[in-house]
Design an enzyme around this catalytic site. Structure first.
Site, PDB file in Angstrom:
ATOM      1  N   CYS A 104      59.592 -44.939  32.480  1.00 55.36           N
ATOM      2  CA  CYS A 104      59.739 -43.704  33.336  1.00 55.36           C
ATOM      3  C   CYS A 104      58.019 -42.826  33.555  1.00 55.36           C
ATOM      4  O   CYS A 104      58.870 -43.431  34.787  1.00 55.36           O
ATOM      5  CB  CYS A 104      60.004 -42.758  31.720  1.00 55.36           C
ATOM      6  SG  CYS A 104      61.264 -40.860  31.753  1.00 55.36           S
ATOM      7  N   HIS A 205      63.845 -45.695  27.546  1.00 55.57           N
ATOM      8  CA  HIS A 205      63.559 -45.126  26.541  1.00 55.57           C
ATOM      9  C   HIS A 205      64.098 -46.654  25.372  1.00 55.57           C
ATOM     10  O   HIS A 205      65.461 -46.552  25.087  1.00 55.57           O
ATOM     11  CB  HIS A 205      62.896 -43.718  25.611  1.00 55.57           C
ATOM     12  CG  HIS A 205      62.096 -42.987  26.634  1.00 55.57           C
ATOM     13  ND1 HIS A 205      60.581 -43.770  26.887  1.00 55.57           N
ATOM     14  CD2 HIS A 205      62.348 -42.668  27.754  1.00 55.57           C
ATOM     15  CE1 HIS A 205      60.260 -42.889  28.225  1.00 55.57           C
ATOM     16  NE2 HIS A 205      60.905 -41.975  28.514  1.00 55.57           N
TER      17      HIS A 205
END
Ligand code: GLN
Length: 254
Positions: A104, A205
């Site tokens: 990310c 994640h």
């Protein structure tokens, strides 16, 4: 599988954790724990180097770098340091066969730039041919990806996304895979993540590696290839893959 490394405790394995103090959102430290523990189970002598802001002389010793996620605020605090103190050593390490996993916010800054929804642009270091512009709406939820990585079994990756950035790939970058559930890179071209040389960028994640042990071993094995260390012996991943398959089943029920 080839000759196991098991039992050869002299074989070192070093993880470099980029900005461990700032780029560590949504439990991304679980990736560090997984890399270290699995390397230990494979009979390797593990070492962790935390690469916070400032110069670090030991980056060339690192086998796998991890660059976690962070909100716009944290990205603003580190992008200058990434360019000034990490870029050259990271590029050299990757050209010598080190691997990088970036999630990310870390992924976005390995590209050419990350632009916030307010129009503020953070320069990236261009190790990945991607650009990212944030939108107003955040992409939040479970993600299932069918990967393009040769030989990875299972071919799926599961995780959780929470980002406003929309990442688009340039000609030198290949997608990590196709989105089966979720938004992925940008919510429009059905791609998720990027693979470029020894670098994997992803929005997953979760943390990613505990439920995707095959990707953890992929990174460890590729990093050790430069030392002709031989193949990794398979571990009993029944618990990890049971968690992986539970997410897949939940996705199929949607
Ligand atoms: N700030 C970036 C975004 O919102 C990265 C967020 C993250 O690392 N989860 O897209």
């Amino acid at each position: 599988m080839g000759a196991p490394i098991l039992g050869n405790m002299s074989q070192k394995f070093t993880v470099g954790w980029l900005y461990s103090d700032l780029m560590n959102i949504y439990g991304d430290r679980g990736n560090i724990l997984t890399l270290l523990k699995r390397a230990e189970w494979h009979g390797l002598e593990t070492n962790l180097v935390e690469l916070q802001r400032g110069p670090h002389p030991k980056m060339e010793e690192v086998d796998v770098f991890f660059f976690g996620g962070g909100q716009d605020r944290e990205q603003a605090l580190i992008y200058d340091d990434l360019k000034e103190f990490k870029h050259e050593s990271l590029q050299k390490a990757v050209s010598n066969g080190a691997q990088v996993l970036a999630v990310c916010g870390g992924y976005q800054l390995l590209g050419h730039y990350y632009q916030t929804a307010e129009g503020e642009r953070f320069d990236g270091i261009g190790l990945m041919d991607v650009t990212t512009q944030a939108g107003r709406k955040r992409f939040i939820g479970d993600v299932v990806v069918q990967t393009n990585i040769e030989g990875l079994r299972p071919k799926t990756l599961v995780g959780f996304e929470n980002h406003s950035g929309r990442t688009f790939l340039g000609p030198d970058a290949k997608p990590l895979g196709k989105v089966v559930m979720g938004k992925g890179n940008n919510g429009s071209d059905k791609t998720e993540g990027t693979v470029q040389g020894g670098i994997i960028g992803t929005y997953l994640h979760g943390s990613l590696l505990p439920k995707n042990p095959h990707l953890a071993d992929y990174l460890i094995a590729r990093a050790l290839r430069r030392r002709e260390a031989g193949a990794l012996s398979p571990l009993d991943d029944s618990a990890e893959l049971a968690a992986h398959d539970w997410i897949l089943r939940r996705a199929q029920r949607r």
